[in-house]
Every structure is written in C-alpha cells, then in structure tokens.
Design a protein around this motif. Structure first.
Motif, mmCIF file in Angstrom:
data_model
loop_
_atom_site.group_PDB
_atom_site.id
_atom_site.type_symbol
_atom_site.label_atom_id
_atom_site.label_comp_id
_atom_site.label_asym_id
_atom_site.label_seq_id
_atom_site.Cartn_x
_atom_site.Cartn_y
_atom_site.Cartn_z
ATOM 1 N N THR A 190 3.998 88.008 18.059
ATOM 2 C CA THR A 190 5.234 87.992 17.279
ATOM 3 C C THR A 190 5.209 89.145 16.275
ATOM 4 O OG1 THR A 190 5.572 85.604 17.488
ATOM 5 C CG2 THR A 190 6.622 86.691 15.620
ATOM 6 N N VAL A 191 6.317 89.893 16.225
ATOM 7 C CA VAL A 191 6.469 90.994 15.280
ATOM 8 C C VAL A 191 7.857 90.895 14.671
ATOM 9 C CG1 VAL A 191 6.609 93.488 14.967
ATOM 10 C CG2 VAL A 191 4.917 92.538 16.535
ATOM 11 N N SER A 192 7.915 90.933 13.352
ATOM 12 C CA SER A 192 9.209 90.875 12.654
ATOM 13 C C SER A 192 9.365 92.074 11.749
ATOM 14 C CB SER A 192 9.312 89.589 11.819
ATOM 15 O OG SER A 192 9.262 88.444 12.644
ATOM 16 N N PHE A 193 10.595 92.592 11.679
ATOM 17 C CA PHE A 193 10.940 93.678 10.771
ATOM 18 C C PHE A 193 12.120 93.228 9.919
ATOM 19 C CE2 PHE A 193 9.376 95.936 14.642
ATOM 20 C CZ PHE A 193 8.228 96.493 14.082
ATOM 21 N N ASP A 194 11.863 93.029 8.638
ATOM 22 C CA ASP A 194 12.932 92.612 7.711
ATOM 23 C C ASP A 194 13.696 91.396 8.228
ATOM 24 O OD1 ASP A 194 12.326 94.711 5.939
ATOM 25 O OD2 ASP A 194 13.581 96.098 7.096
ATOM 26 N N GLY A 195 12.971 90.433 8.730
ATOM 27 C CA GLY A 195 13.593 89.203 9.200
ATOM 28 C C GLY A 195 14.024 89.226 10.653
ATOM 29 N N PHE A 196 14.042 90.413 11.279
ATOM 30 C CA PHE A 196 14.417 90.511 12.693
ATOM 31 C C PHE A 196 13.170 90.417 13.557
ATOM 32 C CE2 PHE A 196 14.765 93.335 16.440
ATOM 33 C CZ PHE A 196 15.709 92.610 17.156
ATOM 34 N N ARG A 197 13.179 89.511 14.526
ATOM 35 C CA ARG A 197 12.028 89.342 15.409
ATOM 36 C C ARG A 197 12.125 90.310 16.590
ATOM 37 N NH1 ARG A 197 9.407 83.384 16.272
ATOM 38 N NH2 ARG A 197 8.755 83.075 14.103
ATOM 39 N N ALA A 198 11.353 91.370 16.506
ATOM 40 C CA ALA A 198 11.337 92.341 17.606
ATOM 41 C C ALA A 198 10.579 91.788 18.805
ATOM 42 C CB ALA A 198 10.708 93.646 17.139
ATOM 43 N N LEU A 199 9.516 91.033 18.539
ATOM 44 C CA LEU A 199 8.781 90.317 19.576
ATOM 45 C C LEU A 199 8.684 88.859 19.160
ATOM 46 C CD1 LEU A 199 5.850 92.781 20.441
ATOM 47 C CD2 LEU A 199 8.015 92.466 21.667
ATOM 48 N N ASN A 200 8.948 87.975 20.107
ATOM 49 C CA ASN A 200 9.012 86.555 19.792
ATOM 50 C C ASN A 200 8.081 85.767 20.716
ATOM 51 O OD1 ASN A 200 9.774 84.056 18.822
ATOM 52 N ND2 ASN A 200 11.681 83.985 20.001
ATOM 53 N N LYS A 201 6.823 85.617 20.275
ATOM 54 C CA LYS A 201 5.811 84.903 21.058
ATOM 55 C C LYS A 201 5.699 85.471 22.480
ATOM 56 C CE LYS A 201 6.022 80.576 18.451
ATOM 57 N NZ LYS A 201 6.186 79.098 18.521
ATOM 58 N N LEU A 202 5.598 86.793 22.541
ATOM 59 C CA LEU A 202 5.495 87.484 23.829
ATOM 60 C C LEU A 202 4.120 87.255 24.454
ATOM 61 C CD1 LEU A 202 6.491 89.580 25.951
ATOM 62 C CD2 LEU A 202 5.508 91.345 24.464
ATOM 63 N N SER A 203 4.101 86.817 25.697
ATOM 64 C CA SER A 203 2.855 86.644 26.454
ATOM 65 C C SER A 203 2.979 87.410 27.766
ATOM 66 C CB SER A 203 2.575 85.163 26.727
ATOM 67 O OG SER A 203 2.309 84.473 25.517
ATOM 68 N N LEU A 204 1.933 88.202 28.072
ATOM 69 C CA LEU A 204 1.984 89.076 29.241
ATOM 70 C C LEU A 204 0.567 89.437 29.643
ATOM 71 C CD1 LEU A 204 3.957 90.979 30.970
ATOM 72 C CD2 LEU A 204 3.401 92.725 29.278
ATOM 73 N N THR A 205 0.297 89.496 30.948
ATOM 74 C CA THR A 205 -0.993 89.982 31.426
ATOM 75 C C THR A 205 -0.763 91.068 32.474
ATOM 76 O OG1 THR A 205 -1.156 88.283 33.156
ATOM 77 C CG2 THR A 205 -2.176 87.785 31.028
ATOM 78 N N ILE A 206 -1.633 92.071 32.453
ATOM 79 C CA ILE A 206 -1.587 93.169 33.424
ATOM 80 C C ILE A 206 -2.929 93.202 34.145
ATOM 81 C CG2 ILE A 206 -1.288 95.644 33.780
ATOM 82 C CD1 ILE A 206 1.212 94.285 32.699
ATOM 83 N N ASP A 207 -2.896 93.166 35.460
ATOM 84 C CA ASP A 207 -4.133 93.206 36.238
ATOM 85 C C ASP A 207 -4.720 94.607 36.270
ATOM 86 O OD1 ASP A 207 -3.937 90.514 36.833
ATOM 87 O OD2 ASP A 207 -2.983 90.841 38.781
ATOM 88 N N ALA A 208 -6.024 94.689 36.440
ATOM 89 C CA ALA A 208 -6.691 95.980 36.578
ATOM 90 C C ALA A 208 -6.162 96.684 37.829
ATOM 91 C CB ALA A 208 -8.198 95.786 36.678
ATOM 92 N N GLY A 209 -5.759 97.929 37.682
ATOM 93 C CA GLY A 209 -5.242 98.702 38.798
ATOM 94 C C GLY A 209 -3.789 98.460 39.138
ATOM 95 N N GLU A 210 -3.114 97.611 38.358
ATOM 96 C CA GLU A 210 -1.720 97.255 38.662
ATOM 97 C C GLU A 210 -0.745 98.315 38.173
ATOM 98 O OE1 GLU A 210 1.532 93.662 37.723
ATOM 99 O OE2 GLU A 210 -0.495 93.561 36.884
ATOM 100 N N LEU A 211 0.370 98.420 38.863
ATOM 101 C CA LEU A 211 1.510 99.228 38.434
ATOM 102 C C LEU A 211 2.644 98.268 38.111
ATOM 103 C CD1 LEU A 211 3.265 101.699 38.024
ATOM 104 C CD2 LEU A 211 3.388 101.994 40.503
#
Length: 288
Positions: A54-75
């Motif tokens: 989660t990232v907020s700037f002046d009350g605006f949530r730019a990221l909201n509980k973002l969850s993501l995984t990238i595999d090794a070698g993935e595009l």
C-alpha cells in the motif's frame, strides 16, 4: 500428563533454538545450496514477491494492498488505465518509493524495502524509463562500455582500456540489440527505436536478473516494435521481464501472462484473450 512447568520449559527451549537458527542461518536452501547474504535465492522459482503493498500520497492510495508474483525467467505484461498504479509499483520495486505497508522481496531473501536504489540495482534489478537516457555524444559501443564500467562489480576505472573479454561482451550485446552495424555511430544519430535498444543494452551490460520496462515501444515504427518484441522474447528465460505497456498488439506479440491493474490493485490476470474478455477490464480500461 506432562507437568505444566515442563511444557513451558520445552517451549522456552524450542523458542531459543529457533532464534539461534535465525541468527546463525547460513543461507542454505531446502536443496542444500548455500546463499551468501544479498545473493539472489530462486530456489522457489519466483523472482519477485509483492504482498499487500500500500502506498498513499496526500490521502490518495496509489497502491491498495497490491499482491503480485513474477516467476524466474518470466515475461509479464502489466496493463491498466492511467492512474492504476503501474509506475508506483515500479517505484516500490526499485526503491524510489517506500510502501506504507506490505512486503517486497527479490527472490526468497532480499527485502527490497530495506535497500536503497543503488543497492537494488546492484542486487540485479534494472529499470528502463519511457524516455531513453543515453550518452548522445558517444558511440553505441562507448555507451555500452560506459555502462559496464559503471557497474560497481567491475573493478575498473572509466579511463581503463577494455580487455579482450570485455570487448567481446560489448560486441555480443550489440549483436543482441541489433546495433552491431551501428557500433561506431554517435548515439545521438540513432533512430528513436535504436536509442531504446541501446538503453536496454546498457542495462544488459550490468547483467540484471529482473528488467522493468516502461512503455518501451512508445514512438517506435511498426518494424522497430516487431524487432523489440523479438528482443524481449529472446531475453526471457535468462532474464525476467516486467513490461508496462498500452499497445495491445505489442502485448499480444509478447505472449505470456498479462496483469491488469486498476486503482492500485490487481483487477484481472491471465493470457491476453482472457483479460480482454473480462467485463471488468472492458469497463475500466479496454472499453474507453
């Protein structure tokens, strides 16, 4: 029945053992390999973990509980409307922005939230912004040479001459990015697409394991876009790539998994055909 006092003693003993293991862990993975502090551990085949960022700037949530995984070698391609959080996500990965909460790991053991931007670059994450940043007065060859000498792992000064192995390495990357015929051309005279390839080559000289690429084909001709897709697919496997893009034809040419961001979190994920058919994606992004 075991007396309560003995149970408490056993718990204390086990807790002490676990703490001792954490303090003296030698970096061994489950398969017996040993990883030095700061070394990338891909024993679980995943190169990037983002969990509840989660990232907020002046009350605006730019990221909201973002969850993501990238595999090794993935595009992986990341798409989404303006303001979806794509740039902020890359800022978190590269250390430019610190999350308010959540975890970000490079491999199993490298906590990105505890590292500076230079430390993250040194660990093996390279980022290319939309506008190419190159040394226009220098040749394509010299740009790659400077990028290699700027790599802190190469203990050479900017004024030292290249040894044969280093020249061979520069030449190999020039061929890889299809600029071997323009090696002696000043970078300022290259086409827009060639400048983009040159900057990618400069990143490759530092041998990143994960490449973050922000709208890499913006402003390119159709031929340059096609060649860029070929380059990226050739890099996948040895490198992991995260490509933020709006050009759906380019995304389709890359293949693989697509993640759609909206309002700072993952809206949908799958192959391009799957996400294009998702009513939520059509409503917030593709239908506009």
């Amino acid at each position: 029945m075991i007396p309560t006092l003995e149970i408490e003693r056993e718990r204390t003993r086990l807790d002490a053992e676990r703490e001792n293991e954490r303090e003296h862990w030698d970096g061994s993975a489950a398969d017996g390999r040993v990883f030095r502090p700061g070394e990338l551990d891909l024993s679980h085949k995943v190169i990037l973990y983002l969990d509840d960022i989660t990232v907020s700037f002046d009350g605006f949530r730019a990221l909201n509980k973002l969850s993501l995984t990238i595999d090794a070698g993935e595009l992986r391609c990341i798409i989404g409307p303006n303001g979806a959080g794509k740039t902020t996500m890359m800022d978190v990965i590269t250390g430019k922005t610190r999350p308010d909460s959540g975890t970000a790991f490079f491999g199993q053991t490298i906590d990105l939230t505890r590292l500076t931007e230079p430390e993250i670059a040194h660990a093996g994450i390279g980022r290319k912004f939309q506008k190419p940043t190159i040394f226009e007065q220098h040749t394509a060859f010299e740009n790659l040479e400077l990028a290699m000498k700027a790599d802190k792992r190469v203990r050479r000064t900017l004024f030292a001459s290249l040894i044969d192995d280093e020249r061979d390495r520069v030449a190999a990357v020039l061929r890889q990015i299809r600029l071997d015929q323009a090696a002696d051309r000043p970078a300022g005279l290259l086409s827009h697409g060639q400048k983009q390839w040159l900057e990618i080559g400069m990143l490759l000289m530092q041998e990143p394991r994960l490449l973050l690429l922000d709208e890499p084909v913006a402003g390119m001709t159709d031929d340059e876009t096609e060649r860029t897709a070929e380059l990226f697919t050739s890099l996948a496997g040895k490198h992991s790539l995260v490509v933020v893009e709006h050009d759906m034809a380019f995304v389709e040419a890359l293949g693989g998994k697509v993640t759609v961001l909206c309002e700072g979190s993952v809206l949908a994920e799958g192959d391009l055909a799957t996400v294009q058919a998702d009513p939520r994606v059509i409503e917030v992004y593709l239908g506009r």
